[in-house]
Structures are given as structure tokens and as C-alpha cells.
Design a protein around this motif. Structure first.
Motif, PDB file in Angstrom:
ATOM      1  N   ALA A   1       0.828  -1.211   0.000  1.00 51.30           N
ATOM      2  CA  ALA A   1       0.000   0.000   0.000  1.00 51.30           C
ATOM      3  C   ALA A   1       0.859   1.257   0.000  1.00 51.30           C
ATOM      4  O   ALA A   1       0.572   2.210  -0.727  1.00 51.30           O
ATOM      5  N   ALA A   2       1.924   1.272   0.786  1.00 53.28           N
ATOM      6  CA  ALA A   2       2.809   2.438   0.819  1.00 53.28           C
ATOM      7  C   ALA A   2       3.477   2.646  -0.536  1.00 53.28           C
ATOM      8  O   ALA A   2       3.622   3.785  -0.996  1.00 53.28           O
ATOM      9  N   HIS A   3       3.875   1.565  -1.181  1.00 52.86           N
ATOM     10  CA  HIS A   3       4.493   1.674  -2.500  1.00 52.86           C
ATOM     11  C   HIS A   3       3.514   2.261  -3.513  1.00 52.86           C
ATOM     12  O   HIS A   3       3.864   3.167  -4.278  1.00 52.86           O
ATOM     13  N   VAL A   4       2.297   1.774  -3.509  1.00 55.00           N
ATOM     14  CA  VAL A   4       1.290   2.245  -4.462  1.00 55.00           C
ATOM     15  C   VAL A   4       0.942   3.709  -4.190  1.00 55.00           C
ATOM     16  O   VAL A   4       0.843   4.515  -5.129  1.00 55.00           O
ATOM     17  N   ILE A   5       0.777   4.072  -2.935  1.00 52.85           N
ATOM     18  CA  ILE A   5       0.453   5.466  -2.602  1.00 52.85           C
ATOM     19  C   ILE A   5       1.615   6.391  -2.956  1.00 52.85           C
ATOM     20  O   ILE A   5       1.416   7.474  -3.505  1.00 52.85           O
ATOM     21  N   GLY A   6       2.835   5.955  -2.655  1.00 51.08           N
ATOM     22  CA  GLY A   6       3.999   6.765  -2.994  1.00 51.08           C
ATOM     23  C   GLY A   6       4.147   6.955  -4.495  1.00 51.08           C
ATOM     24  O   GLY A   6       4.431   8.060  -4.973  1.00 51.08           O
ATOM     25  N   ARG A   7       3.949   5.902  -5.256  1.00 47.49           N
ATOM     26  CA  ARG A   7       4.059   5.995  -6.714  1.00 47.49           C
ATOM     27  C   ARG A   7       2.941   6.862  -7.279  1.00 47.49           C
ATOM     28  O   ARG A   7       3.172   7.678  -8.170  1.00 47.49           O
ATOM     29  N   ALA A   8       1.733   6.717  -6.757  1.00 49.97           N
ATOM     30  CA  ALA A   8       0.625   7.559  -7.221  1.00 49.97           C
ATOM     31  C   ALA A   8       0.901   9.026  -6.898  1.00 49.97           C
ATOM     32  O   ALA A   8       0.636   9.909  -7.721  1.00 49.97           O
ATOM     33  N   GLY A   9       1.452   9.289  -5.718  1.00 51.75           N
ATOM     34  CA  GLY A   9       1.813  10.655  -5.368  1.00 51.75           C
ATOM     35  C   GLY A   9       2.855  11.230  -6.299  1.00 51.75           C
ATOM     36  O   GLY A   9       2.791  12.391  -6.704  1.00 51.75           O
ATOM     37  N   TYR A  10       3.818  10.412  -6.665  1.00 49.04           N
ATOM     38  CA  TYR A  10       4.850  10.848  -7.607  1.00 49.04           C
ATOM     39  C   TYR A  10       4.235  11.174  -8.966  1.00 49.04           C
ATOM     40  O   TYR A  10       4.558  12.179  -9.580  1.00 49.04           O
ATOM     41  N   PHE A  11       3.320  10.318  -9.422  1.00 48.19           N
ATOM     42  CA  PHE A  11       2.717  10.502 -10.735  1.00 48.19           C
ATOM     43  C   PHE A  11       1.815  11.724 -10.802  1.00 48.19           C
ATOM     44  O   PHE A  11       1.672  12.329 -11.860  1.00 48.19           O
ATOM     45  N   VAL A  12       1.173  12.093  -9.706  1.00 46.13           N
ATOM     46  CA  VAL A  12       0.308  13.281  -9.736  1.00 46.13           C
ATOM     47  C   VAL A  12       1.089  14.561  -9.449  1.00 46.13           C
ATOM     48  O   VAL A  12       0.522  15.640  -9.450  1.00 46.13           O
ATOM     49  N   GLY A  13       2.384  14.419  -9.206  1.00 41.88           N
ATOM     50  CA  GLY A  13       3.226  15.611  -9.087  1.00 41.88           C
ATOM     51  C   GLY A  13       3.536  16.070  -7.683  1.00 41.88           C
ATOM     52  O   GLY A  13       3.867  17.237  -7.486  1.00 41.88           O
ATOM     53  N   ALA A  14       3.438  15.191  -6.708  1.00 38.77           N
ATOM     54  CA  ALA A  14       3.823  15.575  -5.347  1.00 38.77           C
ATOM     55  C   ALA A  14       5.302  15.945  -5.339  1.00 38.77           C
ATOM     56  O   ALA A  14       6.134  15.230  -5.889  1.00 38.77           O
ATOM     57  N   ARG A  15       5.609  17.073  -4.755  1.00 35.36           N
ATOM     58  CA  ARG A  15       6.988  17.553  -4.761  1.00 35.36           C
ATOM     59  C   ARG A  15       7.878  16.699  -3.878  1.00 35.36           C
ATOM     60  O   ARG A  15       7.489  16.302  -2.783  1.00 35.36           O
ATOM     61  N   LEU A  16       9.084  16.458  -4.378  1.00 35.79           N
ATOM     62  CA  LEU A  16      10.084  15.755  -3.585  1.00 35.79           C
ATOM     63  C   LEU A  16      10.784  16.758  -2.680  1.00 35.79           C
ATOM     64  O   LEU A  16      10.845  17.953  -2.976  1.00 35.79           O
ATOM     65  N   TRP A  17      11.334  16.264  -1.611  1.00 33.32           N
ATOM     66  CA  TRP A  17      12.094  17.083  -0.688  1.00 33.32           C
ATOM     67  C   TRP A  17      13.317  17.638  -1.403  1.00 33.32           C
ATOM     68  O   TRP A  17      13.928  16.973  -2.249  1.00 33.32           O
ATOM     69  N   SER A  18      13.724  18.849  -1.071  1.00 35.83           N
ATOM     70  CA  SER A  18      14.873  19.464  -1.740  1.00 35.83           C
ATOM     71  C   SER A  18      16.168  18.701  -1.462  1.00 35.83           C
ATOM     72  O   SER A  18      17.125  18.797  -2.226  1.00 35.83           O
ATOM     73  N   GLY A  19      16.206  17.921  -0.406  1.00 36.80           N
ATOM     74  CA  GLY A  19      17.390  17.137  -0.082  1.00 36.80           C
ATOM     75  C   GLY A  19      17.417  15.766  -0.728  1.00 36.80           C
ATOM     76  O   GLY A  19      18.320  14.975  -0.477  1.00 36.80           O
ATOM     77  N   THR A  20      16.446  15.463  -1.576  1.00 40.18           N
ATOM     78  CA  THR A  20      16.430  14.173  -2.269  1.00 40.18           C
ATOM     79  C   THR A  20      17.609  14.107  -3.221  1.00 40.18           C
ATOM     80  O   THR A  20      17.793  14.987  -4.059  1.00 40.18           O
ATOM     81  N   LEU A  21      18.407  13.064  -3.089  1.00 40.81           N
ATOM     82  CA  LEU A  21      19.620  12.956  -3.883  1.00 40.81           C
ATOM     83  C   LEU A  21      19.413  12.236  -5.209  1.00 40.81           C
ATOM     84  O   LEU A  21      20.096  12.505  -6.180  1.00 40.81           O
ATOM     85  N   LYS A  22      18.480  11.307  -5.262  1.00 44.86           N
ATOM     86  CA  LYS A  22      18.347  10.476  -6.457  1.00 44.86           C
ATOM     87  C   LYS A  22      16.869  10.280  -6.780  1.00 44.86           C
ATOM     88  O   LYS A  22      16.080   9.910  -5.917  1.00 44.86           O
ATOM     89  N   ASP A  23      16.518  10.542  -8.020  1.00 46.59           N
ATOM     90  CA  ASP A  23      15.162  10.328  -8.500  1.00 46.59           C
ATOM     91  C   ASP A  23      15.237   9.329  -9.648  1.00 46.59           C
ATOM     92  O   ASP A  23      15.479   9.695 -10.798  1.00 46.59           O
ATOM     93  N   GLU A  24      15.056   8.056  -9.337  1.00 45.52           N
ATOM     94  CA  GLU A  24      15.233   7.008 -10.337  1.00 45.52           C
ATOM     95  C   GLU A  24      14.088   6.934 -11.350  1.00 45.52           C
ATOM     96  O   GLU A  24      14.251   6.358 -12.417  1.00 45.52           O
ATOM     97  N   LEU A  25      12.946   7.496 -11.036  1.00 51.14           N
ATOM     98  CA  LEU A  25      11.831   7.449 -11.972  1.00 51.14           C
ATOM     99  C   LEU A  25      11.898   8.557 -13.013  1.00 51.14           C
ATOM    100  O   LEU A  25      11.330   8.428 -14.094  1.00 51.14           O
ATOM    101  N   LYS A  26      12.574   9.642 -12.700  1.00 51.26           N
ATOM    102  CA  LYS A  26      12.560  10.811 -13.580  1.00 51.26           C
ATOM    103  C   LYS A  26      12.960  10.512 -15.025  1.00 51.26           C
ATOM    104  O   LYS A  26      12.263  10.949 -15.950  1.00 51.26           O
ATOM    105  N   PRO A  27      14.049   9.787 -15.295  1.00 49.76           N
ATOM    106  CA  PRO A  27      14.389   9.551 -16.705  1.00 49.76           C
ATOM    107  C   PRO A  27      13.434   8.582 -17.417  1.00 49.76           C
ATOM    108  O   PRO A  27      13.407   8.546 -18.641  1.00 49.76           O
ATOM    109  N   ASN A  28      12.646   7.840 -16.671  1.00 51.96           N
ATOM    110  CA  ASN A  28      11.768   6.831 -17.280  1.00 51.96           C
ATOM    111  C   ASN A  28      10.300   7.224 -17.307  1.00 51.96           C
ATOM    112  O   ASN A  28       9.481   6.505 -17.867  1.00 51.96           O
ATOM    113  N   TYR A  29       9.948   8.352 -16.684  1.00 54.31           N
ATOM    114  CA  TYR A  29       8.546   8.746 -16.578  1.00 54.31           C
ATOM    115  C   TYR A  29       8.294  10.003 -17.394  1.00 54.31           C
ATOM    116  O   TYR A  29       9.004  10.994 -17.274  1.00 54.31           O
TER     117      TYR A  29
END
Length: 131
Positions: free
Chosen positions: A79-107
Motif C-alpha cells: 500500500a505504501a508503494h502504491v500510494i507513494g508511486r501515485a503521489g509521484y505521478f500526480v506531481g507531489a513535490r520531492l524534498w529538496s534534499g532528495t539525492l536520487k530520483d530514479e523514476l525521472k528519466p523513465n517517466y
């Protein structure tokens, strides 16, 4: 002795549940909040259910307690994975300290298509078999 163990399990479980709630309030973005909630709350609920099983010490109650533990451990991470991925897809902002966004080049946010990391340009253009 068993009373001390039950009390320790309930106290430890309550502390983990409190830390999960604190993580939801204090952490900066959706993904870190989901991580805190999933890990700490699952462990907290597991410890409390173990205390319940020890307290009642009846086969029916112990079986239900272990069923609850199994259900939580199987469903909370998914459930956490699905909610997190859905949040990413609808544009929830990542924290400014996030070092790696592995979905960005593929989405692609315009088409909402997510490519596999194994997918190549040639595979993406290839027609499926049978057509």
C-alpha cells in the motif's frame, strides 16, 4: 515475568506507533512520510499484537493475532508503494534534499507513461508479435 514482557512489548509498540505519527507530522515530503509510517507503524502494531497474544494465551486469540500481524506485514509495504508511486505521478513535490530520483528519466509526465529501465528505443518502437 510474563507481565513484564507484555508490558515491554506494549510500551515498545506504542513508542514505534508514536514515532510513526511523529514522522507523518515532521518529515518533509510524501515519500519519506510513507517510509516512516510503513516501517514504524508495522513494527509497532506487530509488537502490540504479540503482547495481545501473550496476554490471552488462547489458541483462537493467538491465531487471530498472528493473522493480523501477517496481514499488516503483507499489505502495508504494498500500500505504501502504491500510494507513494501515485503521489509521484500526480506531481507531489520531492524534498529538496532528495539525492536520487530514479523514476525521472523513465517517466513522461505529459503522457503518464513509465518505461522500464530495460526498455530501449528499439524495443519501444517494436510491434507486438502477431500483428
Amino acid at each position: 515475568m510474563i507481565e513484564l514482557l507484555k508490558g515491554g512489548l506494549i510500551l515498545a509498540g506504542s513508542i514505534f506507533m508514536f514515532l510513526a505519527a511523529l514522522g507523518v507530522v515532521r518529515l518533509p515530503d510524501l515519500l519519506t512520510r510513507m517510509h516512516a509510517t510503513t516501517k514504524a507503524a508495522t513494527l509497532g502494531a506487530t509488537l502490540i499484537m504479540l503482547a495481545v497474544a501473550l496476554h490471552f494465551a488462547q489458541v483462537a486469540v493467538v491465531a487471530r493475532a498472528f493473522g493480523v500481524i501477517l496481514f499488516i506485514m503483507m499489505t502495508a509495504p504494498v500500500a505504501a508503494h502504491v500510494i507513494g508511486r501515485a503521489g509521484y505521478f500526480v506531481g507531489a513535490r520531492l524534498w529538496s534534499g532528495t539525492l536520487k530520483d530514479e523514476l525521472k528519466p523513465n517517466y513522461d509526465p505529459l503522457t503518464h507513461q513509465l518505461k522500464s529501465h530495460r526498455e530501449t528505443e528499439a524495443n519501444a518502437r517494436r510491434e507486438p508479435d502477431g500483428e
